[in-house]
Write an enzyme that holds these catalytic residues in place. Structure first.
Site, PDB file in Angstrom:
ATOM      1  N   CYS A 134       0.825  -1.208   0.000  1.00 10.78           N
ATOM      2  CA  CYS A 134       0.000   0.000   0.000  1.00 10.78           C
ATOM      3  C   CYS A 134       0.860   1.259   0.000  1.00 10.78           C
ATOM      4  O   CYS A 134       0.388   2.338  -0.368  1.00 10.78           O
ATOM      5  CB  CYS A 134      -0.941   0.011   1.201  1.00 10.78           C
ATOM      6  SG  CYS A 134      -0.105   0.003   2.803  1.00 10.78           S
TER       7      CYS A 134
ATOM      8  N   SER B  33       9.736   2.623   5.774  1.00 10.93           N
ATOM      9  CA  SER B  33       8.280   2.450   5.778  1.00 10.93           C
ATOM     10  C   SER B  33       7.567   3.751   6.137  1.00 10.93           C
ATOM     11  O   SER B  33       8.131   4.623   6.805  1.00 10.93           O
ATOM     12  CB  SER B  33       7.871   1.371   6.787  1.00 10.93           C
ATOM     13  OG  SER B  33       8.341   0.107   6.387  1.00 10.93           O
TER      14      SER B  33
ATOM     15  N   GLU C 174       5.585  -5.583   8.881  1.00 10.61           N
ATOM     16  CA  GLU C 174       4.798  -6.349   7.911  1.00 10.61           C
ATOM     17  C   GLU C 174       5.498  -6.419   6.559  1.00 10.61           C
ATOM     18  O   GLU C 174       5.240  -7.323   5.764  1.00 10.61           O
ATOM     19  CB  GLU C 174       3.409  -5.732   7.750  1.00 10.61           C
ATOM     20  CG  GLU C 174       2.509  -5.935   8.960  1.00 10.61           C
ATOM     21  CD  GLU C 174       1.120  -5.359   8.772  1.00 10.61           C
ATOM     22  OE1 GLU C 174       0.812  -4.929   7.645  1.00 10.61           O
ATOM     23  OE2 GLU C 174       0.350  -5.341   9.745  1.00 10.61           O
TER      24      GLU C 174
ATOM     25  N   GLY D 140     -13.424  -7.537   4.392  1.00 11.87           N
ATOM     26  CA  GLY D 140     -12.119  -8.078   4.014  1.00 11.87           C
ATOM     27  C   GLY D 140     -11.363  -8.591   5.221  1.00 11.87           C
ATOM     28  O   GLY D 140     -11.121  -7.836   6.172  1.00 11.87           O
TER      29      GLY D 140
ATOM     30  N   ILE E 144      -4.279  -7.654   6.619  1.00 15.39           N
ATOM     31  CA  ILE E 144      -4.573  -6.357   7.240  1.00 15.39           C
ATOM     32  C   ILE E 144      -5.921  -6.409   7.947  1.00 15.39           C
ATOM     33  O   ILE E 144      -6.077  -5.893   9.055  1.00 15.39           O
ATOM     34  CB  ILE E 144      -4.540  -5.227   6.191  1.00 15.39           C
ATOM     35  CG1 ILE E 144      -3.105  -5.019   5.692  1.00 15.39           C
ATOM     36  CG2 ILE E 144      -5.087  -3.930   6.772  1.00 15.39           C
ATOM     37  CD1 ILE E 144      -2.965  -3.990   4.605  1.00 15.39           C
TER      38      ILE E 144
END
Length: 408
Positions: free
Chosen positions: A57, A112, A119, A192, A196
């Site tokens: 993402c 990040s 992750e 979902g 995540i």
């Protein structure tokens, strides 16, 4: 697939990330599993044979050996909705040692969007695994990734860079906390339950103490399994509209190529906080224009700063020092690997020399009959390898090795 090169000067990374591009732009160049497969099928036509793609993402990057960086970018963009010209205008690229260092920093979570987000390690493993299964990972990439993962593990174990609980999913929890002073009577819908989604669900249960949560997933069995584990509810996908109407807070983590939650689902449904954790966006953009709807995406979530992040920043120098050690180890391996052809040639020559009738005359009495030729050859090669690492004089070392062997 073509000849694989391991000359470090031909190793590149080119990509985009959260630093210069927003989520809307990144979504144009995001790579799904299907797109990744298609991209690898096109690689031979682009004269590329050793590479992998990291798409999360927060970033899309392609690593590999190429004649130039545009060669890799062209392959990447051939499998996305964005075009190469746009990509190159906003992309960063690194070559050789800088590209290697970049991968080490990314894997440790130093690059990040949320500092220390661990992750990324799992995402790198999956990206490389897919490339390896399709025979796009050679000895160089295999060794590099192993060193990178070892470095990341050392950083995690020896520093507090990933200490505390901070991730995109946890940032969503913090955002909910800051928006609602009291969550009593609020109902949450989570669409979902991939990685995540699962983390988000557990965080809501653990940190918000919420149980009035409904899970909806394309595969209902996965939602049922997580619901049983966490003590929340679940529903089938065909009940989506019903639970959207009921929810005060909706989180979307579906990772689909097209929006899962449409503006039509939300229109006329009252006040809703909608948090889109997906890249590409899985909530229709026009939903943000609806009265009463507050739409938040991953970029906004990642602006959340707290004491945990400040503590992590203090650990960066220590983490970088660990990375330098692992990079040095990898570069030593690379330098040694460059000399393998010469060492093999010397070994062959020394074995030929040992069987030559002239050898006994040249060696005289310096080598006893009990000496093992293979052991002596290996000792000579070990010494040669050490000198070659220290000094770039292959030809001189070749001659010295022969003299050493003859001299015993």
């Amino acid at each position: 697939m073509g000849t694989r090169t391991t000359d470090i000067s031909g190793f590149y990374v080119v990509g985009i990330n959260y630093k210069k591009t927003d989520a809307a732009i990144r979504s144009q160049f995001a790579i799904s599993n299907e797109q990744y497969s298609h991209l690898l099928s096109l690689a031979p036509a682009h004269h590329l044979s050793e590479l992998f793609v990291l798409s999360t993402c927060n970033r899309t990057e392609i690593y590999g050996f190429a004649d130039n960086v545009r060669q890799l970018a062209g392959l990447l963009c051939s499998a996305t909705t964005g075009d190469t010209s746009t990509f190159m205008e906003i992309a960063y690229s690194k070559r050789g040692a800088e590209a290697i260092e970049h991968l080490f920093l990314v894997s440790a979570g130093i690059d990040s969007q949320i500092l220390g987000d661990y992750e990324i390690v799992g995402q790198i493993k999956q990206a490389v695994k897919f490339a390896r299964e399709n025979r796009f990972v050679g000895a160089f990439l295999d060794r590099l990734v192993n060193c990178v993962l070892q470095a990341s593990k050392s950083v995690k174990n020896q520093t507090e860079l990933s200490g505390g609980t901070v991730s995109v999913s946890f940032a969503a929890i913090q955002y909910i906390r800051s928006t609602f002073a009291d969550l009593t009577g609020k109902h949450i819908l989570l669409i979902g339950v991939g990685k995540i989604g699962r983390n988000t669900c557990r965080n809501m249960v653990d940190y918000l103490g919420m149980r009035d949560i409904t899970l909806i997933n394309r595969t209902e069995a996965s939602a049922a399994e997580l619901a049983a584990e966490t003590g929340v509810g679940y529903a089938s996908l065909d009940q989506l509209s019903t639970y959207v109407n009921k929810a005060d807070i909706i989180l979307v983590a579906t990772n689909a190529e097209e929006p899962t939650l449409m503006a039509s689902h939300l229109e006329g449904q009252g006040e809703k906080l909608v948090i889109d954790l997906s890249i590409p966006f899985n909530v229709e953009k026009s939903a943000a224009l609806l009265p009463g709807v507050t739409l938040v995406n991953v970029d906004e979530l990642s602006k959340i700063k707290d004491e945990t992040l400040q503590r992590r920043e203090a650990e960066v120098p220590k983490a970088k020092a660990i990375i330098v050690e692992h990079i040095t180890e990898f570069m030593d391996w690379y330098a040694m690997r460059k000399h393998v052809p010469v060492l093999k040639a010397v070994k062959t020559k020394l074995k030929e020399l040992h069987t030559s009738p002239l050898y006994g005359q040249l060696a005289g009495e310096t080598m006893s009959a009990t000496d093992d030729a293979d052991q002596q050859i290996q000792r000579v090669l070990n010494g040669m390898a050490t000198r070659m690492r220290q000094h770039n004089q292959g030809g001189c070392h070749y001659i010295q090795a022969i003299n050493e062997y003859i001299g015993g």
